[in-house]
Enzyme design. Structure first.
Site, short mmCIF file in Angstrom:
data_model
loop_
_atom_site.label_atom_id
_atom_site.label_comp_id
_atom_site.label_asym_id
_atom_site.label_seq_id
_atom_site.Cartn_x
_atom_site.Cartn_y
_atom_site.Cartn_z
N ASP A 100 12.61 2.39 -6.42
CA ASP A 100 11.97 2.58 -5.12
C ASP A 100 12.84 3.55 -4.32
O ASP A 100 13.99 3.23 -4.00
CB ASP A 100 11.88 1.22 -4.40
CG ASP A 100 10.69 1.15 -3.46
OD1 ASP A 100 10.42 2.16 -2.79
OD2 ASP A 100 10.06 0.08 -3.40
N GLU A 239 3.93 6.18 -1.63
CA GLU A 239 3.23 5.21 -0.79
C GLU A 239 2.63 5.98 0.38
O GLU A 239 3.36 6.64 1.12
CB GLU A 239 4.19 4.16 -0.25
CG GLU A 239 3.44 3.11 0.55
CD GLU A 239 4.27 2.45 1.65
OE1 GLU A 239 3.90 1.36 2.08
OE2 GLU A 239 5.27 3.04 2.10
N HIS A 313 4.30 -6.16 -2.11
CA HIS A 313 5.16 -7.00 -1.29
C HIS A 313 4.85 -6.93 0.20
O HIS A 313 5.51 -7.59 0.99
CB HIS A 313 6.62 -6.59 -1.53
CG HIS A 313 6.87 -5.18 -1.07
ND1 HIS A 313 6.27 -4.08 -1.67
CD2 HIS A 313 7.61 -4.68 -0.07
CE1 HIS A 313 6.63 -3.00 -1.04
NE2 HIS A 313 7.46 -3.32 -0.07
N ASP A 314 3.91 -6.08 0.59
CA ASP A 314 3.56 -5.93 2.00
C ASP A 314 2.23 -6.57 2.34
O ASP A 314 1.80 -6.51 3.50
CB ASP A 314 3.47 -4.44 2.38
CG ASP A 314 4.83 -3.75 2.32
OD1 ASP A 314 5.85 -4.42 2.52
OD2 ASP A 314 4.85 -2.53 2.06
C1 NOJ Z 1 6.95 0.43 3.16
C2 NOJ Z 1 7.55 -0.70 2.40
O1 NOJ Z 1 6.69 -1.08 1.37
C3 NOJ Z 1 7.83 -1.79 3.38
O2 NOJ Z 1 8.18 -3.00 2.77
C4 NOJ Z 1 8.91 -1.30 4.31
O3 NOJ Z 1 9.11 -2.23 5.33
C5 NOJ Z 1 8.54 0.04 4.94
N1 NOJ Z 1 7.93 0.97 4.04
C6 NOJ Z 1 9.77 0.68 5.49
O4 NOJ Z 1 10.61 1.09 4.44
#
Ligand code: NOJ
Length: 540
Positions: A100, A239, A313-314
């Site tokens: 990542d 992302e 994970h979000d």
């Molecule tokens: C996206 C990530 O998936 C998330 O978990 C994170 O808090 C933010 N970007 C900031 O890095």
């Protein structure tokens, strides 16, 4: 002639959130050696690559998405030796490790930031974005996007938490540093990167452009040429929250920028577009879901390549948000898995999705750890009183990021095999008693065994129909908005996918499946009706 595919095009990738996967040293936090212990499990599931959420040195304000040193492993997760060992063990099993890359921002504990604030004339000052007076820009986690630095009498910009200062990609030296970080991990043999928040790296704050700024394609092309293109077959998956056109601008192969970009339209249909987004969830509109899937499947065909996912994970767990995690947990988890794995593109599964792990339903605010949930609560409930405590809790229960971050359920021992009894960093999900790997391995009818069959099917004789075929929706046969019927066509033959996205029994045209080979279904036999969350794939 078909060009030789890249490794990631046919792959099933599996995202690991390291802190919650497997804790090998019983300190309450998952770690790299824990991942190594579970590689055989992943191999057996059919996984070709692992996207590893960040494991770099970090104060962990945002669980590693606040990097303080890109070349060091966070001791919480182990050592560089452990990591090298992970690469060796994964390679033995033909599993790639995708890192990542968090390079829109660093932790404020990073050396660069410390130097930036200790001396305005230091070259590192220009690695970040400072301003004498803040404007009204908001952080995506709530509150102002500007934080005051008394030493400088200036404010720095942070799109995320105040512990995550945005980097200034307009600075060529910074861009060189990022390429070096990539090369360091690629030299070790990593298979590529997931690029965190990549749309944000180019911005023009004066003009209120906070994403997809004017130089984004220049920066990504440069990074591609200075890092990814120097190696064989590197996956770079960004992302972002793109439209189809924006996605194509990033990922058409001839542009030499990114391999892929996630789209979040499909996976966030329960977010409120009018107010409070994920914190005021709405029911998923199935007509919209079907349209969105069709648009993305057709929109990228033969131009770029899809990323297919519902969890990370979000996000809250898909069976809770898109299925029914109570009466029809198994049926709906299998239906969602079948939907995903029948679509064109690269598949990303998230740890526990293969078990149908539901949200944990934490009703107590104190249980939550997530910086986003907590900051937003302070902003929306405490400070601005825009939502009541109860309203906000209803949002958290569905969509707090912690819903996906509870420790993985391995077996029926203490802490369900996550570790040997030390209190995990985040509460266990109570469903772990029933929904765990051990129980599901012993049950032929489990979600886990169904996922294995699905992945085997996707990679088997009919692979091309699953991975890259013409997507044709058969709308005239859909008798209800919960019914989704589509074909995946190659020349004149096809597989036909029939799904019930809801729990009501639906009439359907049985001639669609009569005398056809059933490739997979989540019910034992077919019936005259399409039952709750039933899915059937036949070969035409
Ligand atoms: C996206 C990530 O998936 C998330 O978990 C994170 O808090 C933010 N970007 C900031 O890095």
């Amino acid at each position: 002639m078909v060009n030789k595919r890249k490794w990631w095009q046919e792959a099933v990738l599996y995202q690991i959130y390291p802190r919650s996967f497997k804790d090998s040293n019983n300190d309450g936090n998952g770690d790299i050696n824990g991942i190594i212990e579970k590689l055989d499990y992943l191999k057996d599931l059919g996984v070709d690559g692992i996207w590893l959420s960040p494991i770099y040195a970090s104060p962990m304000e945002d669980n590693g998405y606040d990097v303080s040193n890109y070349f060091e492993i966070n001791p919480l997760f182990g050592t560089m030796e452990d990591f090298d060992n992970l690469l060796v063990e994964a390679k033995k099993r033909n599993i790639k490790i995708v890192m990542d890359l968090v390079c829109n921002h660093t932790s404020i504990e990073h050396e660069w930031f410390k130097k930036a604030i200790s001396d305005k004339n230091s070259k590192y000052h220009d690695f970040y974005i400072f301003k004498d007076q803040p404007d009204d820009k908001k952080s995506s986690f709530g509150g102002s996007a500007w934080c005051y630095v008394p030493e400088l009498n200036q404010y720095y910009y942070h799109y995320f938490d105040k512990s995550q200062a945005d980097l200034n990609w307009a600075n060529p030296e910074l861009r060189k540093e990022v390429a070096n970080i990539c090369k360091f991990w690629l030299d070790k043999g990593c298979g590529g990167f997931r690029l965190d928040a990549i749309e944000l790296i180019s911005k023009d704050l004066e003009k209120n452009i906070i994403a997809n700024g004017p130089h984004i394609h220049k920066y990504l092309h440069e990074l591609n040429q200075n890092a990814f293109a120097l190696y064989d077959d590197v996956l770079s998956v960004g992302e972002g929250w793109p439209t189809i056109d924006i996605c194509l601008d990033y990922t058409r192969p001839e542009r030499k920028e990114l391999s892929l970009i996630f789209e979040f339209e499909t996976a966030t249909l329960d977010w409120n577009p009018k107010e409070f987004g994920k914190y005021k969830p709405i029911p998923v509109d199935h007509s919209k879901l079907k349209d969105v899937i069709k648009n993305w499947q057709q929109g990228l065909k033969d131009k770029s390549w899809n990323v297919v996912f519902l969890e990370n994970h979000d996000l809250g767990r898909s069976v809770t948000r898109y299925g029914n995690d109570n009466k029809y947990l198994s049926e709906s988890a299998k239906m969602l898995g079948t939907l995903l794995l029948s679509l064109n593109g690269t598949i990303f599964l998230y740890q526990g999705e293969e078990l149908g792990m539901p949200n944990p339903y934490f009703y107590d605010l104190d249980i939550y750890d997530d910086v986003d949930s907590k900051t937003m609560y302070q902003d929306v409930v405490v400070k601005n009183k825009l939502m009541s405590h109860d309203e906000f809790m209803n949002g958290l229960i569905k969509n707090s990021r912690d819903n996906a971050r509870t420790p993985m359920h391995w077996d029926n021992s203490i802490n369900n095999g996550f570790n040997e009894g030390h209190m995990p960093w985040l509460h266990m999900n109570e469903h772990a008693k029933d929904i765990n790997v051990e129980n599901q391995q012993n049950d032929d009818n489990s979600v886990l065994n169904y996922y294995k069959k699905l992945i085997t099917l996707r990679k088997g004789n009919y692979k091309e129909y699953f991975i890259n075929a013409e997507f044709e929706r058969i709308e005239e046969k859909e008798t209800n908005e919960d019914m989704f019927i589509f074909k995946k066509v190659i020349n004149n033959s096809a597989i036909l996918v029939i799904l019930n996205l809801g729990e009501n029994e639906l009439e359907f045209d049985n001639s669609l499946i009569n005398n056809k080979e059933i490739l997979i279904s989540n019910y034992k036999n077919t019936s005259a009706k399409l039952r709750a969350y039933e899915v059937i794939i036949v070969k035409e």
